[in-house]
Design a protein around this motif. Structure first.
Motif, mmCIF file in Angstrom:
data_model
loop_
_atom_site.group_PDB
_atom_site.id
_atom_site.type_symbol
_atom_site.label_atom_id
_atom_site.label_comp_id
_atom_site.label_asym_id
_atom_site.label_seq_id
_atom_site.Cartn_x
_atom_site.Cartn_y
_atom_site.Cartn_z
ATOM 1 N N CYS A 82 -2.434 -11.560 31.149
ATOM 2 C CA CYS A 82 -3.351 -11.551 30.002
ATOM 3 C C CYS A 82 -2.582 -11.602 28.679
ATOM 4 O O CYS A 82 -3.010 -12.259 27.731
ATOM 5 N N ALA A 83 -1.432 -10.930 28.642
ATOM 6 C CA ALA A 83 -0.612 -10.951 27.426
ATOM 7 C C ALA A 83 -0.111 -12.362 27.133
ATOM 8 O O ALA A 83 -0.048 -12.776 25.969
ATOM 9 N N ILE A 84 0.219 -13.117 28.175
ATOM 10 C CA ILE A 84 0.649 -14.503 27.982
ATOM 11 C C ILE A 84 -0.497 -15.312 27.386
ATOM 12 O O ILE A 84 -0.305 -16.061 26.415
ATOM 13 N N GLN A 85 -1.686 -15.193 27.938
ATOM 14 C CA GLN A 85 -2.832 -15.952 27.429
ATOM 15 C C GLN A 85 -3.134 -15.594 25.978
ATOM 16 O O GLN A 85 -3.376 -16.470 25.149
ATOM 17 N N THR A 86 -3.100 -14.316 25.661
ATOM 18 C CA THR A 86 -3.359 -13.871 24.293
ATOM 19 C C THR A 86 -2.318 -14.432 23.336
ATOM 20 O O THR A 86 -2.644 -14.938 22.258
ATOM 21 N N CYS A 87 -1.056 -14.357 23.740
ATOM 22 C CA CYS A 87 0.038 -14.854 22.901
ATOM 23 C C CYS A 87 -0.079 -16.367 22.688
ATOM 24 O O CYS A 87 0.050 -16.851 21.564
ATOM 25 N N LEU A 88 -0.321 -17.098 23.763
ATOM 26 C CA LEU A 88 -0.434 -18.552 23.645
ATOM 27 C C LEU A 88 -1.601 -18.948 22.737
ATOM 28 O O LEU A 88 -1.461 -19.836 21.890
#
Length: 64
Positions: free
Chosen positions: A12-18
């Motif tokens: 989820c952190a990857i999706q938020t960051c992207l």
């Protein structure tokens, strides 16, 4: 009741960051690295790691 995926937080952190960085992966290297670390230890327990198992981190390019 199914258990929560151990690497879901990192995924989820990857999706938020992207999303926050207009999908420029280089802006999210730290969260991607954390996901890889999680997948190294939880690969058999995390469905979120299915896309990370066969991928390798990009290699640094050097000018020779």
């Amino acid at each position: 009741m199914p258990q929560k995926d151990p690497c879901q937080k990192q995924a989820c952190a990857i999706q938020t960051c992207l999303q926050a960085n207009k999908y420029v992966e280089s802006m999210c290297e730290d969260v991607i690295r954390e996901m890889r670390r999680c997948c190294e230890t939880q690969a058999g327990k995390s469905i979120c790691c299915s896309g990370f198992r066969d991928s390798n981190p990009p290699k640094n390019k050097t000018n020779t």
